[in-house]
Design a protein around this motif. Structure first.
Motif, short mmCIF file in Angstrom:
data_model
loop_
_atom_site.label_atom_id
_atom_site.label_comp_id
_atom_site.label_asym_id
_atom_site.label_seq_id
_atom_site.Cartn_x
_atom_site.Cartn_y
_atom_site.Cartn_z
N ARG A 118 -31.48 4.24 43.77
CA ARG A 118 -30.51 3.94 42.73
C ARG A 118 -30.79 2.56 42.12
NH1 ARG A 118 -27.69 6.33 39.12
NH2 ARG A 118 -27.06 7.90 40.67
N GLU A 119 -31.22 1.61 42.96
CA GLU A 119 -31.52 0.26 42.49
C GLU A 119 -32.66 0.28 41.46
OE1 GLU A 119 -29.26 0.20 46.02
OE2 GLU A 119 -31.26 1.08 45.72
N GLU A 120 -33.70 1.06 41.75
CA GLU A 120 -34.83 1.18 40.82
C GLU A 120 -34.38 1.76 39.48
OE1 GLU A 120 -38.68 0.84 40.93
OE2 GLU A 120 -37.66 -0.81 41.92
N ALA A 170 -34.38 -0.11 35.80
CA ALA A 170 -35.14 0.44 34.67
C ALA A 170 -34.24 0.69 33.46
CB ALA A 170 -35.82 1.74 35.09
N GLN A 171 -32.99 1.10 33.72
CA GLN A 171 -32.08 1.35 32.61
C GLN A 171 -31.65 0.05 31.93
OE1 GLN A 171 -29.60 5.33 33.06
NE2 GLN A 171 -29.25 4.05 34.87
N GLN A 230 -40.77 5.39 29.95
CA GLN A 230 -40.42 5.13 31.35
C GLN A 230 -40.44 6.43 32.16
OE1 GLN A 230 -36.70 3.02 30.32
NE2 GLN A 230 -37.36 1.39 31.72
N ILE A 231 -39.86 7.47 31.58
CA ILE A 231 -39.82 8.77 32.28
C ILE A 231 -41.24 9.32 32.43
CG2 ILE A 231 -39.02 11.17 32.14
CD1 ILE A 231 -36.55 10.11 30.64
N ALA A 232 -42.03 9.21 31.37
CA ALA A 232 -43.41 9.71 31.42
C ALA A 232 -44.21 8.99 32.48
CB ALA A 232 -44.07 9.55 30.04
N ASP A 233 -44.04 7.67 32.56
CA ASP A 233 -44.78 6.88 33.55
C ASP A 233 -44.38 7.27 34.96
OD1 ASP A 233 -46.48 4.30 34.02
OD2 ASP A 233 -44.71 4.07 35.30
N PHE A 234 -43.10 7.47 35.19
CA PHE A 234 -42.61 7.82 36.53
C PHE A 234 -43.04 9.23 36.95
CE2 PHE A 234 -39.33 9.50 39.42
CZ PHE A 234 -39.41 8.56 40.44
N SER A 278 -30.47 6.85 30.69
CA SER A 278 -30.77 6.30 29.36
C SER A 278 -32.19 5.74 29.31
CB SER A 278 -29.77 5.18 29.03
OG SER A 278 -29.84 4.15 30.02
N LEU A 279 -33.05 6.20 30.20
CA LEU A 279 -34.43 5.73 30.25
C LEU A 279 -35.17 6.14 28.98
CD1 LEU A 279 -35.30 6.76 33.92
CD2 LEU A 279 -34.86 4.44 33.11
#
Length: 220
Positions: A61-63, A67-68, A24-28, A19-20
């Motif tokens: 998984r923690e990260e 973020a979510q 957030q996805i673009a940055d990662f 659900s990012l």
């Protein structure tokens, strides 16, 4: 920021499985948010299969959970040994033993004399030399020009026969293509009769034997 492996494939997986936000996805993944939106809309990376960054060790998984839970949080990439192994490795420059380096000008001279179609860049890669050195040998400005003699690189131990054949073959094929584009054809070509001075049909008749007359004027 550490670059991730397969950024678009990773973005596809994150769009489909989390659900990012697009940001957030673009940055990662090192992409533009509009590109991520295009992935979500099915306009970008339509045929790319998603790559799970958790499975390949680039994201914990923690990260992801953190973020979510907070759309302002930016995930940190983990250094993955698996991902590092999959990265393409640049081929190191050919190493030439010190004892053989003095032989390179001779090999360069051999190429210049016998295979001028081979590009300087190909010679440089094969022999582990530079374009500047090749040019010095070519225009005889090399400091040791007086002692340079053309010797093939296989004899000098600077290349294997297979490597040499591959370079020569590649250069020959490129030259043939370039010549074809310019309309150059190897081998003799037939010239038109107007240029050779021959009359049409001359090559279809044998020369007639001379005819003689006897004393009575009759022809033999």
């Amino acid at each position: 920021m550490t670059e991730i492996l397969m950024p678009k494939a990773t973005a596809v997986w994150l769009v489909d499985n989390t659900s990012l936000t697009f940001d957030q996805i673009a940055d990662f993944c090192g992409l533009h948010p509009l590109e991520v939106k295009g992935i979500a809309d099915g306009e970008v990376a339509r045929d790319i299969r998603g790559a799970d960054p958790i499975a390949n060790g680039q994201l914990s998984r923690e990260e992801l959970d953190k973020a979510q839970g907070d759309d302002r949080y930016r995930m940190k990439v983990q250094k993955s040994r698996h991902a590092e192994l999959l990265k393409p490795v640049k081929k190191a420059p050919r190493y030439t033993p010190v004892s053989r380096r003095q032989d390179r000008p001779d090999a360069i001279a051999w190429f210049i004399r016998n295979h001028p179609e081979v590009a300087d860049s190909q010679i440089a890669r094969l022999l582990g030399t530079t374009k500047a050195t090749i040019e010095q040998v070519r225009n005889r400005s090399h400091w040791n020009s007086a002692n340079i003699k053309p010797v093939d690189p296989v004899t000098l131990g600077l290349a294997t026969q297979l490597e040499l054949d591959a370079v020569v073959k590649k250069a020959a094929e490129k030259k043939a293509k370039d010549d074809a584009k310019r309309g150059i054809v190897d081998g003799p070509t037939l010239e038109p009769a107007s240029e050779t001075g021959a009359s049409p049909g001359d090559d279809h008749h044998e020369a007639e034997e001379p005819r003689f007359q006897d004393e009575d004027g009759d022809e033999d």
